[in-house]
Design an enzyme around this catalytic site. Sequence first.
Site, mmCIF file in Angstrom:
data_model
loop_
_atom_site.group_PDB
_atom_site.id
_atom_site.type_symbol
_atom_site.label_atom_id
_atom_site.label_comp_id
_atom_site.label_asym_id
_atom_site.label_seq_id
_atom_site.Cartn_x
_atom_site.Cartn_y
_atom_site.Cartn_z
ATOM 1 N N ASP A 164 42.726 22.009 35.958
ATOM 2 C CA ASP A 164 43.988 22.365 36.839
ATOM 3 C C ASP A 164 45.154 23.581 36.253
ATOM 4 O O ASP A 164 44.583 24.212 34.977
ATOM 5 C CB ASP A 164 44.946 21.152 37.144
ATOM 6 C CG ASP A 164 44.862 20.840 35.623
ATOM 7 O OD1 ASP A 164 45.119 21.690 34.546
ATOM 8 O OD2 ASP A 164 45.131 18.979 35.378
ATOM 9 N N SER A 165 46.111 23.554 36.882
ATOM 10 C CA SER A 165 46.921 24.873 35.886
ATOM 11 C C SER A 165 47.889 23.938 35.089
ATOM 12 O O SER A 165 48.961 24.562 33.664
ATOM 13 C CB SER A 165 48.355 25.406 36.976
ATOM 14 O OG SER A 165 48.957 24.448 36.449
ATOM 15 N N GLY A 166 47.926 22.975 34.737
ATOM 16 C CA GLY A 166 48.996 22.182 33.686
ATOM 17 C C GLY A 166 50.185 22.397 34.430
ATOM 18 O O GLY A 166 50.928 21.196 33.737
ATOM 19 N N GLY A 167 50.586 21.950 35.770
ATOM 20 C CA GLY A 167 51.938 21.941 36.418
ATOM 21 C C GLY A 167 52.282 20.526 36.585
ATOM 22 O O GLY A 167 53.170 20.464 36.103
ATOM 23 N N PHE A 168 51.212 19.957 37.096
ATOM 24 C CA PHE A 168 51.841 18.348 37.426
ATOM 25 C C PHE A 168 51.842 18.255 35.798
ATOM 26 O O PHE A 168 52.804 16.622 35.863
ATOM 27 C CB PHE A 168 50.259 17.752 37.294
ATOM 28 C CG PHE A 168 50.452 16.311 38.367
ATOM 29 C CD1 PHE A 168 51.516 15.980 39.359
ATOM 30 C CD2 PHE A 168 50.219 15.001 37.687
ATOM 31 C CE1 PHE A 168 51.798 14.674 39.739
ATOM 32 C CE2 PHE A 168 50.027 14.268 37.542
ATOM 33 C CZ PHE A 168 50.974 13.684 38.799
ATOM 34 N N GLY A 222 50.876 16.904 45.113
ATOM 35 C CA GLY A 222 52.304 16.554 45.370
ATOM 36 C C GLY A 222 52.251 15.015 45.858
ATOM 37 O O GLY A 222 52.690 14.685 45.978
ATOM 38 N N GLN A 280 52.674 22.369 48.564
ATOM 39 C CA GLN A 280 53.551 21.974 48.350
ATOM 40 C C GLN A 280 54.201 21.353 49.743
ATOM 41 O O GLN A 280 53.840 21.371 50.275
ATOM 42 C CB GLN A 280 54.921 22.776 47.163
ATOM 43 C CG GLN A 280 53.564 22.030 45.337
ATOM 44 C CD GLN A 280 53.320 20.499 45.353
ATOM 45 O OE1 GLN A 280 54.187 19.716 46.090
ATOM 46 N NE2 GLN A 280 52.541 20.687 44.089
ATOM 47 N N CYS A 301 22.470 2.602 38.768
ATOM 48 C CA CYS A 301 22.567 3.156 37.284
ATOM 49 C C CYS A 301 22.142 3.051 36.580
ATOM 50 O O CYS A 301 21.673 1.854 36.229
ATOM 51 C CB CYS A 301 24.146 3.341 37.042
ATOM 52 S SG CYS A 301 24.968 1.701 36.466
HETATM 53 ZN ZN ZN Z 1 25.667 0.876 38.317
#
Ligand code: ZN
Length: 366
Positions: free
Chosen positions: A89-93, A212, A185, A302
């Site tokens: 991400d850009s860091g903006g948020f 946003g 936005q 898992c």
């Molecule tokens: Zn699992």
Amino acid sequence: MEFECLARDGDARLGRLRFARGSVETPAFMPVGTYGSVKGLDCADLLASGSQMILGNTLHLALRPGVEVISRFGGLHAFMGWSGPILTDSGGFQVMSLASLRTIDDDGVTFRAPVDGRLFRLTPERAIAIQEALGSDVLMVLDHCPPYPATAGEIEASIARSTLWAARSCGAHGEGSGALFGIVQGGVDIPSRLRSFEALKPMAFAGFAIGGLAVGEPARERLAVLDALKTVLPPDRPRYLMGVGKPADLVAAIMRGVDLFDCVLPTRNGRNAHLFTTRGILRLRNARYRSDENPIDADCPCLACRRLSRAYLHHLDRVGDPLALRLLSLHNLTYYQMLLGRVRQAIREGRLVSLAKDFEALEEST
Ligand SMILES: [Zn+2]
């Protein structure tokens, strides 16, 4: 980066993103590696969960350990040992969510780092330079995310600034670096959303993000934005819905043409023993699981579900063993990746509507 649409089912798309570091089948979910790790999980766990691509938080990494440390390793991939694609991400948020500590102007934003109180300046050019130094495969432009709810004036100002910053980001983006995405936005106001996209359309973006959202708005408002944007976003480029969300939110957005997602929910909820399963939500802290011999989810491949009982995992969580954080995060992330796999298969076979109906019925029953 190349994007190929392989099949459609209604507005949903089955696609493939090709990077030098490998391919990603879309729709895809990216776990969030805030500080260069998806909390509690190592890269082998991420691969085992079925994750194809991860997200890194530019601002967090720029503050700790700092770009100069990561650059010494040749970028984030080598630093954290992940060989697949990375979106940053850009860091903006993050900056906007530190509202009390920042000052913003048309050139950029200055804020006090919450870690050590030093002043930090982020401009569109600086955000691109940091992401290029991290070696990101997909870079995001610095944007100005309005609050929710926002006034018409706040939305207008956010679009104007985000458009200006998007153009400067394009100018700063080097040819040899990763793909650059623009961010639409406009809050939950449809005409504003369309205006924001129209302003970005002429710029050379490899993909478009919808920013946003997931800031507290009702789902129907979010879906209305997606319904409006799906008809105008270019069909030959990937679409990324930032920060969303719950499994049902993902399915609803995929049905409106979204290809990429990121969210902290599977790992954050995992750490709180709030588990997603093919039979609905399971709150493992409930005393009823104290001596339950079953796995969390018999249909989950898992490590935790293959080897261990609910009782043992309930016990690990109760005594605060870090192993519980790892195994429960791994389970939830595996659930998300299994769900996306089922969705991709359903799009391929043209039966997404029926999968979504079964899924809604399950959500309502739990
Ligand atoms: Zn699992």
